[in-house]
Design a protein around this motif. Structure first.
Motif, PDB file in Angstrom:
ATOM      1  N   ALA A   1       6.576   5.776 -17.649  1.00 56.10           N
ATOM      2  CA  ALA A   1       6.039   4.443 -17.351  1.00 56.10           C
ATOM      3  C   ALA A   1       4.585   4.565 -16.911  1.00 56.10           C
ATOM      4  CB  ALA A   1       6.877   3.775 -16.268  1.00 56.10           C
ATOM      5  N   PRO A   2       3.656   4.496 -17.848  1.00 59.40           N
ATOM      6  CA  PRO A   2       2.251   4.614 -17.485  1.00 59.40           C
ATOM      7  C   PRO A   2       1.852   3.538 -16.476  1.00 59.40           C
ATOM      8  CG  PRO A   2       2.540   4.593 -19.886  1.00 59.40           C
ATOM      9  CD  PRO A   2       3.856   4.229 -19.281  1.00 59.40           C
ATOM     10  N   GLY A   3       1.094   3.940 -15.461  1.00 54.52           N
ATOM     11  CA  GLY A   3       0.659   2.966 -14.466  1.00 54.52           C
ATOM     12  C   GLY A   3       1.672   2.734 -13.362  1.00 54.52           C
ATOM     13  N   ALA A   4       2.862   3.298 -13.525  1.00 50.15           N
ATOM     14  CA  ALA A   4       3.877   3.131 -12.480  1.00 50.15           C
ATOM     15  C   ALA A   4       3.594   4.101 -11.350  1.00 50.15           C
ATOM     16  CB  ALA A   4       5.267   3.378 -13.047  1.00 50.15           C
ATOM     17  N   THR A   5       3.837   3.644 -10.129  1.00 48.67           N
ATOM     18  CA  THR A   5       3.554   4.469  -8.960  1.00 48.67           C
ATOM     19  C   THR A   5       4.609   5.556  -8.816  1.00 48.67           C
ATOM     20  OG1 THR A   5       4.891   3.115  -7.509  1.00 48.67           O
ATOM     21  CG2 THR A   5       2.609   2.460  -7.823  1.00 48.67           C
ATOM     22  N   GLY A   6       4.348   6.477  -7.888  1.00 50.38           N
ATOM     23  CA  GLY A   6       5.279   7.555  -7.602  1.00 50.38           C
ATOM     24  C   GLY A   6       6.227   7.177  -6.473  1.00 50.38           C
ATOM     25  N   ASN A   7       6.340   8.072  -5.514  1.00 50.05           N
ATOM     26  CA  ASN A   7       7.216   7.829  -4.370  1.00 50.05           C
ATOM     27  C   ASN A   7       6.697   6.664  -3.536  1.00 50.05           C
ATOM     28  OD1 ASN A   7       6.944  11.118  -4.632  1.00 50.05           O
ATOM     29  ND2 ASN A   7       9.036  10.414  -4.325  1.00 50.05           N
ATOM     30  N   VAL A   8       7.542   6.230  -2.635  1.00 49.64           N
ATOM     31  CA  VAL A   8       7.107   5.283  -1.608  1.00 49.64           C
ATOM     32  C   VAL A   8       5.863   5.845  -0.931  1.00 49.64           C
ATOM     33  CG1 VAL A   8       7.748   4.362   0.664  1.00 49.64           C
ATOM     34  CG2 VAL A   8       9.384   4.308  -1.218  1.00 49.64           C
ATOM     35  N   VAL A   9       4.907   4.977  -0.652  1.00 50.29           N
ATOM     36  CA  VAL A   9       3.627   5.382  -0.067  1.00 50.29           C
ATOM     37  C   VAL A   9       3.833   5.699   1.423  1.00 50.29           C
ATOM     38  CG1 VAL A   9       1.291   4.589   0.463  1.00 50.29           C
ATOM     39  CG2 VAL A   9       2.369   3.970  -1.727  1.00 50.29           C
ATOM     40  N   THR A  10       3.518   6.936   1.814  1.00 49.98           N
ATOM     41  CA  THR A  10       3.798   7.378   3.192  1.00 49.98           C
ATOM     42  C   THR A  10       3.184   6.445   4.224  1.00 49.98           C
ATOM     43  OG1 THR A  10       3.701   9.645   2.346  1.00 49.98           O
ATOM     44  CG2 THR A  10       3.759   9.367   4.733  1.00 49.98           C
ATOM     45  N   GLU A  11       1.922   6.092   4.014  1.00 52.42           N
ATOM     46  CA  GLU A  11       1.231   5.309   5.048  1.00 52.42           C
ATOM     47  C   GLU A  11       1.803   3.892   5.148  1.00 52.42           C
ATOM     48  OE1 GLU A  11       0.110   7.008   2.507  1.00 52.42           O
ATOM     49  OE2 GLU A  11      -1.696   6.200   1.587  1.00 52.42           O
ATOM     50  N   ASP A  12       2.210   3.292   4.015  1.00 55.68           N
ATOM     51  CA  ASP A  12       2.845   1.969   4.065  1.00 55.68           C
ATOM     52  C   ASP A  12       4.211   2.057   4.758  1.00 55.68           C
ATOM     53  OD1 ASP A  12       0.653   1.050   2.677  1.00 55.68           O
ATOM     54  OD2 ASP A  12       1.716   0.694   0.797  1.00 55.68           O
ATOM     55  N   LEU A  13       4.944   3.120   4.452  1.00 60.85           N
ATOM     56  CA  LEU A  13       6.267   3.319   5.050  1.00 60.85           C
ATOM     57  C   LEU A  13       6.160   3.482   6.567  1.00 60.85           C
ATOM     58  CD1 LEU A  13       9.326   3.891   4.897  1.00 60.85           C
ATOM     59  CD2 LEU A  13       8.768   6.260   4.317  1.00 60.85           C
ATOM     60  N   VAL A  14       5.218   4.321   7.006  1.00 59.27           N
ATOM     61  CA  VAL A  14       5.050   4.536   8.453  1.00 59.27           C
ATOM     62  C   VAL A  14       4.640   3.227   9.124  1.00 59.27           C
ATOM     63  CG1 VAL A  14       3.686   5.721  10.220  1.00 59.27           C
ATOM     64  CG2 VAL A  14       4.566   6.998   8.245  1.00 59.27           C
ATOM     65  N   PHE A  15       3.741   2.492   8.476  1.00 58.57           N
ATOM     66  CA  PHE A  15       3.349   1.185   9.022  1.00 58.57           C
ATOM     67  C   PHE A  15       4.563   0.284   9.203  1.00 58.57           C
ATOM     68  CE2 PHE A  15       2.597  -3.278   7.858  1.00 58.57           C
ATOM     69  CZ  PHE A  15       1.962  -3.683   9.018  1.00 58.57           C
ATOM     70  N   MET A  16       5.393   0.200   8.159  1.00 52.25           N
ATOM     71  CA  MET A  16       6.559  -0.682   8.244  1.00 52.25           C
ATOM     72  C   MET A  16       7.493  -0.243   9.367  1.00 52.25           C
ATOM     73  SD  MET A  16       9.437  -1.796   5.419  1.00 52.25           S
ATOM     74  CE  MET A  16      10.510  -0.367   5.660  1.00 52.25           C
ATOM     75  N   LEU A  17       7.781   1.048   9.422  1.00 53.82           N
ATOM     76  CA  LEU A  17       8.733   1.542  10.420  1.00 53.82           C
ATOM     77  C   LEU A  17       8.218   1.314  11.833  1.00 53.82           C
ATOM     78  CD1 LEU A  17       9.734   4.853   8.627  1.00 53.82           C
ATOM     79  CD2 LEU A  17      11.213   2.880   9.016  1.00 53.82           C
ATOM     80  N   GLU A  18       6.954   1.655  12.070  1.00 49.10           N
ATOM     81  CA  GLU A  18       6.403   1.479  13.412  1.00 49.10           C
ATOM     82  C   GLU A  18       6.358  -0.005  13.783  1.00 49.10           C
ATOM     83  OE1 GLU A  18       5.162   3.710  15.773  1.00 49.10           O
ATOM     84  OE2 GLU A  18       5.895   5.446  14.660  1.00 49.10           O
ATOM     85  N   SER A  19       6.039  -0.856  12.810  1.00 47.05           N
ATOM     86  CA  SER A  19       6.031  -2.302  13.061  1.00 47.05           C
ATOM     87  C   SER A  19       7.411  -2.816  13.432  1.00 47.05           C
ATOM     88  CB  SER A  19       5.571  -3.059  11.808  1.00 47.05           C
ATOM     89  OG  SER A  19       4.273  -2.712  11.460  1.00 47.05           O
ATOM     90  N   MET A  20       8.440  -2.153  12.887  1.00 50.50           N
ATOM     91  CA  MET A  20       9.809  -2.586  13.143  1.00 50.50           C
ATOM     92  C   MET A  20      10.339  -2.011  14.445  1.00 50.50           C
ATOM     93  SD  MET A  20      11.458  -2.307   9.311  1.00 50.50           S
ATOM     94  CE  MET A  20      13.053  -3.048   9.735  1.00 50.50           C
ATOM     95  N   GLY A  21       9.537  -1.184  15.122  1.00 48.57           N
ATOM     96  CA  GLY A  21       9.972  -0.637  16.405  1.00 48.57           C
ATOM     97  C   GLY A  21      10.565   0.756  16.314  1.00 48.57           C
ATOM     98  N   TYR A  22      10.596   1.330  15.124  1.00 46.45           N
ATOM     99  CA  TYR A  22      11.045   2.716  14.999  1.00 46.45           C
ATOM    100  C   TYR A  22       9.921   3.656  15.409  1.00 46.45           C
ATOM    101  CZ  TYR A  22      14.991   0.892  12.346  1.00 46.45           C
ATOM    102  OH  TYR A  22      16.113   0.198  11.957  1.00 46.45           O
ATOM    103  N   HIS A  23      10.303   4.842  15.826  1.00 51.51           N
ATOM    104  CA  HIS A  23       9.334   5.855  16.218  1.00 51.51           C
ATOM    105  C   HIS A  23       9.275   6.919  15.120  1.00 51.51           C
ATOM    106  CE1 HIS A  23       8.193   9.563  18.656  1.00 51.51           C
ATOM    107  NE2 HIS A  23       7.120   8.800  18.608  1.00 51.51           N
ATOM    108  N   THR A  24       8.072   7.142  14.604  1.00 54.81           N
ATOM    109  CA  THR A  24       7.915   8.183  13.580  1.00 54.81           C
ATOM    110  C   THR A  24       7.106   9.363  14.096  1.00 54.81           C
ATOM    111  OG1 THR A  24       5.844   7.263  12.705  1.00 54.81           O
ATOM    112  CG2 THR A  24       7.902   6.431  11.742  1.00 54.81           C
TER     113      THR A  24
END
Lengths: 309, 309
Positions: free
Chosen positions: B243-266
């Protein structure tokens, strides 16, 4: 799991008002027709605001007249004040959504009124609708519900106060908007629970922006909280003037893909939505179009047997 | 809501093996150091495969030796066969993850073995680890768990069979990978529930690709299902050859942002992660970098008081 989820296309209003280019009226009409043919039955087609403020939407009455021709299409317009409501009612819209910003700073910057002053204007819209004897639905569209680029935190108590005020002023339903892409999943759960306690089933729909990539995650939580109506924009068109390169609303085609994959019924064909993107690409060649499914393609496991036709 | 969530950076393996450019060893080392400084304590640093198959990862032993210098860093390598496991053990990795594709067609195409033949190879890896008297953890990394570009649907019964086989063959823990970006939230909930019934707490981590934008929504559901370990790639580097143009794994920095925003500790600083992107931009100028937070910026409501230092 056979729940119906209503998707309202808002790209014609929220998307087009956020970009510098004015889409030709004829292209807007093609978009409405294509969206309808794809199965969309709710479109926020325009906003009734002074053309000198938003020349992109100067053709509001003409667009509403066009959209009203489609059988079973619910035609909604955003209206920020009484004058706009009068014009929207004369144009014959089915639903008026009036934005009420919960953030005082955002509200003053946007409409030069504090939130509760905007609630008073909202009450006057209710009176106008009733004076017309109109069946037009009046929606309180709360904005900056999850945070504000000017004010920062928006207390959930402030959100509930505005909800209470809107209902007292005669709102038929309430919609919550994450105007600036602040919302995160845990917050969505908390805010919906709090507003539900005030508004019950009158809390009807969510309007997420995908500024920080949280749009679909927030949608999943809202679904779990019982929400069955969501706004979205084809190709995520629009954006945030404060964040260059940031996307606009949740991408309609990605949202429909997710919902249908999860077993919800939208009545909307993802393939036909994807084809609609061509109208935007041609009419707005300078504007970035967003989305994942358009790049990756539909997975070979995706079968959408229950979509329209 | 003070749960700790472990994030494993896999861009050095999954990302770099999926792109044509070979990242210089020195840049990989800078990436590992920067990721560690940002707070990451789990990194899948490489794969032990023949250099003629994956020249991008020919420096595997050197990279492992470098990563082992960091105090408290868990160093993981992907290993597809016994020979690779031997090399990984000699290099001194803390964890070996062996991929076992649940899709027969994908497994044959990838390693010329059927899934259950791969489970037998997995058993030999277990014996090797035990023969060394090594404390290295052996992870069964099930791939194509949610669908396959070759086979299409992957029955959840097949997933459970491979999980059972892997546990019988001596897996310490089980990880589930959405190799091809097929997973959707409702499916994630179903599959985790089914695997949990077989593996209990041995089901430890999820590896989502963001091919169709579902990565964070799937993560939210996995969190609700009790998962507290996730793979992700800085800048979503990598992609899908189909799939040309398709991204790879979940983006680490977006994931950490989401988790920390939700109150999880990373334990991970989003700001420092965002700064790490510069290493990729310089070392891989031709490769697209993905992500939302890098474009939109952190919201003014985001405070990450509990990140490292």
């Amino acid at each position: 799991m056979t729940d119906h989820v209503h998707i309202q296309e808002v790209g014609l209003r929220d998307g087009l008002q956020s970009i510098a280019t004015t889409m030709p009226t004829e292209a807007k009409m093609r978009w409405i027709r294509a969206a309808y043919d794809a199965g969309l039955r709710h479109i926020e087609v325009t906003s009734f605001v002074p053309p000198k403020l938003l020349p992109q939407l100067a053709d509001a009455a003409q667009i509403v007249a066009y959209a009203l021709q489609f059988d079973g299409l619910t035609v909604t317009a955003l209206v920020p004040n009484l004058k706009g409501a009068d014009n929207a009612l004369k144009a014959g819209v089915h639903r008026i959504v009036a934005p009420i910003s919960v953030s005082t700073q955002h509200s003053l910057a946007n409409v030069r009124r504090k939130p509760m002053e905007m609630v008073q204007e909202f009450a006057r819209m209710r009176e106008l609708i009733d004076a017309y004897g109109s069946s037009t639905t009046l929606i309180a569209g709360l904005s900056t519900v999850f945070g504000c680029t000017l004010q920062g935190e928006v207390p959930v108590d402030d959100v509930c106060d505005v909800v209470r005020g809107s209902l007292a002023a005669g709102a038929d339903t309430v919609a919550l908007a994450d105007t600036t892409g602040h919302a995160t999943p845990a917050q969505v759960q908390r805010v919906i629970a709090a507003v539900r306690a005030v508004a019950g089933e009158r809390l009807r729909s969510m309007h997420f922006h995908d500024t920080r990539g949280m749009g679909l995650a927030n949608t999943v939580i809202a679904l779990q909280s019982g929400i069955r109506e969501f706004d979205a924009s084809l190709a995520g068109i629009g954006g945030c003037p404060h964040a260059p390169g940031a996307t606009g609303n949740v991408v309609t085609e990605d949202l429909v893909f997710m919902l249908e994959s999860m077993g919800y019924h939208t009545g909307i064909s993802v393939e036909r939505l994807l084809a609609c993107r061509q109208i935007l690409a041609e009419a707005l060649p300078q504007e970035p179009l967003y989305g994942f499914i358009n790049r990756a393609g539909l997975p070979n496991t995706f079968t959408q047997q229950r979509a329209t036709q």
